[in-house]
Design a protein around this motif. Structure first.
Motif, mmCIF file in Angstrom:
data_model
loop_
_atom_site.group_PDB
_atom_site.id
_atom_site.type_symbol
_atom_site.label_atom_id
_atom_site.label_comp_id
_atom_site.label_asym_id
_atom_site.label_seq_id
_atom_site.Cartn_x
_atom_site.Cartn_y
_atom_site.Cartn_z
ATOM 1 N N SER A 49 23.508 1.793 24.239
ATOM 2 C CA SER A 49 24.028 0.811 23.291
ATOM 3 C C SER A 49 22.982 -0.262 22.994
ATOM 4 O O SER A 49 21.971 -0.384 23.691
ATOM 5 C CB SER A 49 25.279 0.155 23.866
ATOM 6 N N LEU A 50 23.265 -1.050 21.982
ATOM 7 C CA LEU A 50 22.348 -2.127 21.603
ATOM 8 C C LEU A 50 22.080 -3.081 22.759
ATOM 9 O O LEU A 50 20.963 -3.558 22.941
ATOM 10 C CB LEU A 50 22.925 -2.906 20.419
ATOM 11 N N SER A 51 23.102 -3.342 23.561
ATOM 12 C CA SER A 51 22.970 -4.336 24.626
ATOM 13 C C SER A 51 22.063 -3.883 25.766
ATOM 14 O O SER A 51 21.561 -4.716 26.522
ATOM 15 C CB SER A 51 24.352 -4.708 25.182
ATOM 16 N N HIS A 52 21.847 -2.584 25.895
ATOM 17 C CA HIS A 52 21.011 -2.074 26.993
ATOM 18 C C HIS A 52 19.617 -1.633 26.544
ATOM 19 O O HIS A 52 18.826 -1.150 27.363
ATOM 20 C CB HIS A 52 21.695 -0.883 27.671
ATOM 21 N N LEU A 53 19.314 -1.790 25.268
ATOM 22 C CA LEU A 53 18.039 -1.273 24.742
ATOM 23 C C LEU A 53 16.815 -1.905 25.405
ATOM 24 O O LEU A 53 15.856 -1.202 25.730
ATOM 25 C CB LEU A 53 17.966 -1.489 23.228
ATOM 26 N N SER A 54 16.839 -3.204 25.608
ATOM 27 C CA SER A 54 15.664 -3.881 26.185
ATOM 28 C C SER A 54 15.378 -3.377 27.588
ATOM 29 O O SER A 54 14.215 -3.118 27.947
ATOM 30 C CB SER A 54 15.879 -5.399 26.199
ATOM 31 N N ILE A 55 16.432 -3.234 28.387
ATOM 32 C CA ILE A 55 16.255 -2.718 29.757
ATOM 33 C C ILE A 55 15.734 -1.287 29.703
ATOM 34 O O ILE A 55 14.778 -0.923 30.413
ATOM 35 C CB ILE A 55 17.580 -2.749 30.533
ATOM 36 N N ALA A 56 16.343 -0.471 28.855
ATOM 37 C CA ALA A 56 15.955 0.935 28.762
ATOM 38 C C ALA A 56 14.512 1.081 28.297
ATOM 39 O O ALA A 56 13.752 1.899 28.835
ATOM 40 C CB ALA A 56 16.892 1.672 27.821
ATOM 41 N N ARG A 57 14.116 0.277 27.308
ATOM 42 C CA ARG A 57 12.736 0.352 26.807
ATOM 43 C C ARG A 57 11.732 -0.002 27.906
ATOM 44 O O ARG A 57 10.688 0.646 28.055
ATOM 45 C CB ARG A 57 12.587 -0.593 25.620
ATOM 46 N N GLU A 58 12.054 -1.025 28.666
ATOM 47 C CA GLU A 58 11.175 -1.451 29.755
ATOM 48 C C GLU A 58 11.041 -0.356 30.811
ATOM 49 O O GLU A 58 9.945 -0.068 31.288
ATOM 50 C CB GLU A 58 11.723 -2.724 30.393
ATOM 51 N N ARG A 59 12.147 0.285 31.169
ATOM 52 C CA ARG A 59 12.121 1.310 32.218
ATOM 53 C C ARG A 59 11.435 2.594 31.742
ATOM 54 O O ARG A 59 10.722 3.245 32.509
ATOM 55 C CB ARG A 59 13.537 1.628 32.695
ATOM 56 N N LEU A 60 11.666 2.981 30.496
ATOM 57 C CA LEU A 60 11.039 4.203 29.988
ATOM 58 C C LEU A 60 9.552 4.012 29.724
ATOM 59 O O LEU A 60 8.770 4.963 29.813
ATOM 60 C CB LEU A 60 11.740 4.665 28.701
ATOM 61 N N GLY A 61 9.159 2.787 29.417
ATOM 62 C CA GLY A 61 7.756 2.513 29.140
ATOM 63 C C GLY A 61 7.354 2.983 27.753
ATOM 64 O O GLY A 61 8.159 3.491 26.973
ATOM 65 N N SER A 62 6.080 2.845 27.462
ATOM 66 C CA SER A 62 5.584 3.160 26.115
ATOM 67 C C SER A 62 5.044 4.577 25.980
ATOM 68 O O SER A 62 4.813 5.057 24.869
ATOM 69 C CB SER A 62 4.476 2.163 25.728
ATOM 70 N N LYS A 63 4.845 5.267 27.105
ATOM 71 C CA LYS A 63 4.225 6.595 27.044
ATOM 72 C C LYS A 63 5.162 7.721 27.470
ATOM 73 O O LYS A 63 4.754 8.872 27.587
ATOM 74 C CB LYS A 63 2.975 6.616 27.920
ATOM 75 N N SER A 64 6.428 7.402 27.677
ATOM 76 C CA SER A 64 7.387 8.411 28.121
ATOM 77 C C SER A 64 7.686 9.417 27.018
ATOM 78 O O SER A 64 7.761 9.069 25.836
ATOM 79 C CB SER A 64 8.685 7.734 28.564
ATOM 80 N N THR A 65 7.860 10.671 27.404
ATOM 81 C CA THR A 65 8.281 11.699 26.446
ATOM 82 C C THR A 65 9.790 11.634 26.202
ATOM 83 O O THR A 65 10.298 12.272 25.291
ATOM 84 C CB THR A 65 7.916 13.098 26.955
ATOM 85 N N THR A 66 10.483 10.856 27.027
ATOM 86 C CA THR A 66 11.928 10.665 26.862
ATOM 87 C C THR A 66 12.182 9.629 25.774
ATOM 88 O O THR A 66 11.825 8.468 25.922
ATOM 89 C CB THR A 66 12.572 10.203 28.185
#
Length: 227
Positions: A49-66
């Motif tokens: 959801s929109l509310s979890h995007l910042s956390i998810a982006r930080e955890r996945l990082g910028s080079k993840s294939t996910t």
């Protein structure tokens, strides 16, 4: 010889899983665990959801294939197009790479296909892939299913999502019917009640390209047991 998508999925189911992180009652620790686990398992995507995007982006990082996928106007689409656009722009700002979007069902039911398509086109022009969520349990036996799919593709959607996770599990027959209409013009994501490896494979064989599920980790564990 090139393997078909079901053979590839049977060997590595992670490549087709979009792990859902949509439970409204989870805390930050659980969001972190789900994102970290999805990245480690090389899932195709994390849908949140929109509310979890910042956390998810930080955890996945910028080079993840996910891929980081955001839901827009979920689950019913009962907001004006201008609000949907604001949600989509916010999602992109926070790092979303794809959008799973609920269209204007009212316009579809009223036969106003131009309005239905225009909204999809506006979101598609924002620059990242847009997947249109269709409630196939309602539309399956309706002439509007084909109309909705064709209009979505023509308007710029890169994918169709079958189901929204509510109601009965998505079926092989539903997936096949949608696949016959899509005719390889865009990807198909199946969502709803997919909890086992065998279910996932059956749906992939029926024509889906991706599986949206809260049970991604259970499904991959099943696959490893079969090796």
């Amino acid at each position: 010889m090139r393997k078909n998508k079901s053979e590839e999925a049977y060997e590595n189911i992670s490549n087709v899983i979009h792990q859902a992180v949509l439970n409204p009652h989870i805390d930050k620790e659980m969001v972190v665990q789900l994102c970290d686990g999805s990245k480690q398992n090389c899932f195709a995507g994390v849908c949140t959801s929109l509310s979890h995007l910042s956390i998810a982006r930080e955890r996945l990082g910028s080079k993840s294939t996910t891929k980081l996928i955001s839901i827009i106007a979920f689950p019913f689409g009962f907001i004006p197009t201008s609000n949907k656009l604001k949600e989509a722009e916010y999602a992109i700002e926070k790092g979303a790479e794809e959008l799973d979007f609920v269209p204007n069902y009212f316009a579809l039911e009223e036969g106003n296909i131009e309005l239905f398509a225009e909204e999809i086109n506006q979101l598609s022009e924002l620059g990242i892939p847009v997947r249109v969520i269709l409630d196939t349990s309602t539309l399956l036996n309706s002439s509007k299913l084909s109309l909705a799919i064709n209009a979505s593709i023509d308007a710029g959607a890169t994918g169709i999502q079958i189901g929204n996770g509510f109601g009965p599990a998505i079926s092989k027959d539903q997936t096949q019917k949608v696949s016959e209409i899509v005719k390889n013009r865009c990807s198909i994501k199946a969502v709803g009640g997919i909890k086992t490896f065998d279910q996932a494979i059956e749906i992939i064989e029926a024509g889906a390209n991706f599986i949206g599920t809260s049970f991604g980790f259970d499904i991959t564990k099943e696959q490893k047991k079969k090796e």
